[in-house]
Motif scaffolding. Structure first.
Motif, PDB file in Angstrom:
ATOM      1  N   ALA A  80       0.838  -1.209   0.000  1.00  0.00           N
ATOM      2  CA  ALA A  80       0.000   0.000   0.000  1.00  0.00           C
ATOM      3  C   ALA A  80       0.867   1.252   0.000  1.00  0.00           C
ATOM      4  N   THR A  81       1.696   1.390  -1.031  1.00  0.00           N
ATOM      5  CA  THR A  81       2.551   2.570  -1.149  1.00  0.00           C
ATOM      6  C   THR A  81       1.708   3.778  -1.571  1.00  0.00           C
ATOM      7  N   PRO A  82       2.213   4.990  -1.343  1.00  0.00           N
ATOM      8  CA  PRO A  82       1.464   6.174  -1.819  1.00  0.00           C
ATOM      9  C   PRO A  82       1.187   6.118  -3.319  1.00  0.00           C
ATOM     10  N   GLU A  83       2.146   5.587  -4.096  1.00  0.00           N
ATOM     11  CA  GLU A  83       1.933   5.481  -5.545  1.00  0.00           C
ATOM     12  C   GLU A  83       0.776   4.541  -5.870  1.00  0.00           C
ATOM     13  N   LEU A  85      -1.716   3.728  -3.871  1.00  0.00           N
ATOM     14  CA  LEU A  85      -2.976   4.318  -3.426  1.00  0.00           C
ATOM     15  C   LEU A  85      -3.427   5.431  -4.371  1.00  0.00           C
ATOM     16  N   ALA A  86      -2.450   6.199  -4.906  1.00  0.00           N
ATOM     17  CA  ALA A  86      -2.809   7.254  -5.858  1.00  0.00           C
ATOM     18  C   ALA A  86      -3.381   6.664  -7.144  1.00  0.00           C
ATOM     19  N   HIS A 226       2.688   2.562   5.562  1.00  0.00           N
ATOM     20  CA  HIS A 226       3.225   2.734   4.209  1.00  0.00           C
ATOM     21  C   HIS A 226       2.407   3.744   3.418  1.00  0.00           C
ATOM     22  N   GLY A 227       1.088   3.671   3.542  1.00  0.00           N
ATOM     23  CA  GLY A 227       0.240   4.576   2.783  1.00  0.00           C
ATOM     24  C   GLY A 227       0.443   6.031   3.152  1.00  0.00           C
ATOM     25  N   MET A 228       0.742   6.304   4.427  1.00  0.00           N
ATOM     26  CA  MET A 228       0.999   7.680   4.865  1.00  0.00           C
ATOM     27  C   MET A 228       2.423   8.127   4.571  1.00  0.00           C
ATOM     28  N   GLY A 229       3.229   7.226   4.022  1.00  0.00           N
ATOM     29  CA  GLY A 229       4.602   7.574   3.695  1.00  0.00           C
ATOM     30  C   GLY A 229       5.545   7.594   4.875  1.00  0.00           C
ATOM     31  N   GLU A 232       9.017   3.295   4.152  1.00  0.00           N
ATOM     32  CA  GLU A 232       9.226   2.919   2.756  1.00  0.00           C
ATOM     33  C   GLU A 232       9.954   1.588   2.710  1.00  0.00           C
ATOM     34  N   SER A 327      -2.635  -2.167  -8.235  1.00  0.00           N
ATOM     35  CA  SER A 327      -3.706  -1.509  -7.491  1.00  0.00           C
ATOM     36  C   SER A 327      -4.934  -2.409  -7.386  1.00  0.00           C
TER      37      SER A 327
END
Length: 361
Positions: A80-83, A85-86, A226-229, A232, A327
C-alpha cells in the motif's frame, strides 16, 4: 535430564521442528534454483507434502504459526505505497467491476464446491477466495476449517496460473522483457516498529473477535504506515523467504494428513473450481480493460484469482501496466482481508480433524 540448560524433551521438539523447516527450505531452494514462479512457497509446500505422505511430519507449534501470520501481514501491507494508493483514483469503474467480480468468483466457486463436493460453506468460501492465501490460511486455522483441502484448491489455482497465464498473456498481445524492480528493504529499527505496530493492532482486533487477528492487524498497520509515507520498503528478502517457507510447511503438513483417497478426489474438484473462478474473472476482465483503455493482458493479470505476489511478479516480467495490476490486487486483498473476518465471524467451522499426534497438537 537437561542439555545446556534445556530439558531434553524441549530439545527433541526443537529438533523435530528443525527437520520440518529444513525439508521445506530444501523444496523452496530447489524450485528457486529451477527458476519456478512463487518458488519458495510452492516448492516448500510440495516437498513437505511429498515427505509427509511417506512419513508423517510433526506440526509446528502455534508460536511458529502466529509469527508467520504477523510477518506475512506486515509484508503484504507494504504494497500500500502512496503510488499504489494514488493509482486507485485512476480506475474507479474498473475497481468497481473488480469488487463485483470478487463477490461473483467467491459465490460461483463456493457454490460449486458446496453443491458438487458437499463441503460446508465455510470451507467452500475459504477455498474459493481469490488470492490472499495467508489471510485464508489464518482464518481457516482460527475457524477449525479443513486447511488441507482448502490449501489443495488454493495452491492448484496458484500453480496453474503462474505456469500458464504468461503464455495466455503473450497470445493476447502483451509485451515482454520489463525488468523486475528492486524492492527496498527496511532497516532493523523500522522492521521492529512495523512488527510491533502489527502485533498491537492484532491484539486489539483479537479483543473484538475478528478472525485471523494477527494477520489482519499486521496488514492494517503496515498498510497505514506505508500509505501515509511514514515507512518505505518491505521486510528484508531473507525474512520474506522464511515466511514463505513456513507457510509452505504448514500447508504441506496439513495436505499430507488428508487420506490419500480423498486427496485423489480433490484434484477433479480443483480443476473444476479453477475453471469456474477463471471463467468468472475473465468475464469481468474484458469490459474493465476496455473501459480503462489498458491491454486485455493487463486486465487478465489484474482480475486473475491468484496471489498478490505471484500476479505482481508476472506483471513485472511481462511488461504490463504494473500500477493497474498492482492496485487491483491490492484492493482485492484489502477487501478480502476486511470482509472475510466479518462475514465469517458468526459462521462455525468444523472441529479440527484428528491427525497423527505431534508436538503442535
Amino acid at each position: 535430564m537437561s542439555v545446556f540448560g534445556y530439558p531434553s524433551s524441549r530439545l527433541a521438539i526443537l529438533g523435530r521442528e528443525a527437520v520440518v523447516i529444513a525439508i521445506a527450505t530444501a523444496g523452496g531452494a530447489l524450485f528457486a534454483t529451477l527458476g519456478m514462479p512463487a518458488a519458495w512457497l510452492s516448492g516448500s509446500m510440495l516437498l513437505s507434502t511429498a515427505v509427509a505422505l511417506v512419513r508423517p511430519l510433526p506440526a509446528l507449534r502455534r508460536p511458529w504459526f502466529d509469527s508467520t501470520m504477523l510477518l506475512s501481514g506486515t509484508i503484504l501491507g507494504s504494497a500500500a505505497t502512496p503510488e499504489a494508493l494514488a493509482a486507485l483514483g485512476r480506475y474507479p469503474a474498473s475497481l468497481l467491476m473488480l469488487l463485483v467480480g470478487v463477490a461473483a468468483i467467491m459465490l460461483a466457486t463456493g457454490a460449486y464446491l458446496h453443491r458438487v463436493a458437499r463441503w460446508p460453506w465455510i470451507d467452500a468460501l475459504l477455498a474459493a477466495a481469490p488470492g490472499a492465501l495467508s489471510t485464508v490460511l489464518a482464518i481457516a486455522q482460527e475457524k477449525g476449517a479443513n486447511i488441507g483441502r482448502i490449501s489443495v484448491i488454493q495452491l492448484f489455482r496458484l500453480l496453474v496460473l503462474v505456469a500458464f497465464l504468461p503464455s495466455l498473456m503473450q497470445a493476447t498481445g502483451a509485451s515482454a522483457g520489463a525488468p523486475i524492480p528492486v524492492v527496498t528493504a527496511v532497516d532493523p529499527a523500522a522492521m521492529l516498529g512495523l512488527t510491533m505496530a502489527g502485533l498491537l493492532t492484532g491484539l486489539c482486533f483479537e479483543r473484538i473477535g475478528l478472525a485471523a487477528p494477527l494477520m489482519f492487524g499486521a496488514t492494517f498497520a503496515s498498510a497505514a504506515l506505508h500509505g501515509m509515507g511514514l515507512v518505505e520498503g518491505s521486510l528484508p528478502m531473507p525474512v520474506q523467504i522464511a515466511v514463505q517457507i513456513l507457510l509452505g510447511s504448514t500447508m504441506g503438513g496439513r495436505i499430507a494428513h488428508i487420506p490419500r483417497e480423498e486427496l485423489r478426489g480433490l484434484f477433479p474438484l480443483a480443476i473444476g473450481g479453477f475453471a469456474v473462478s477463471m471463467g468468472v474473472a475473465f468475464l469481468f476482465a474484458w469490459p474493465a480493460a476496455w473501459l480503462t483503455g489498458v491491454p486485455y493482458a493487463s486486465g487478465m493479470a489484474a482480475f486473475a484469482p491468484g496471489g498478490l505476489e505471484a500476479m505482481a511478479m508476472l506483471a513485472f516480467a511481462m511488461g504490463l501496466d504494473t500500477l493497474y495490476v498492482g492496485s487491483h490486487h491490492l484492493v482485492r486483498f484489502v477487501v478480502i482481508g476486511l470482509s472475510m473476518p466479518l462475514v465469517l465471524m458468526r459462521m462455525k467451522g468444523k472441529a479440527p480433524e484428528a491427525g497423527p499426534p505431534g508436538p503442535g497438537r
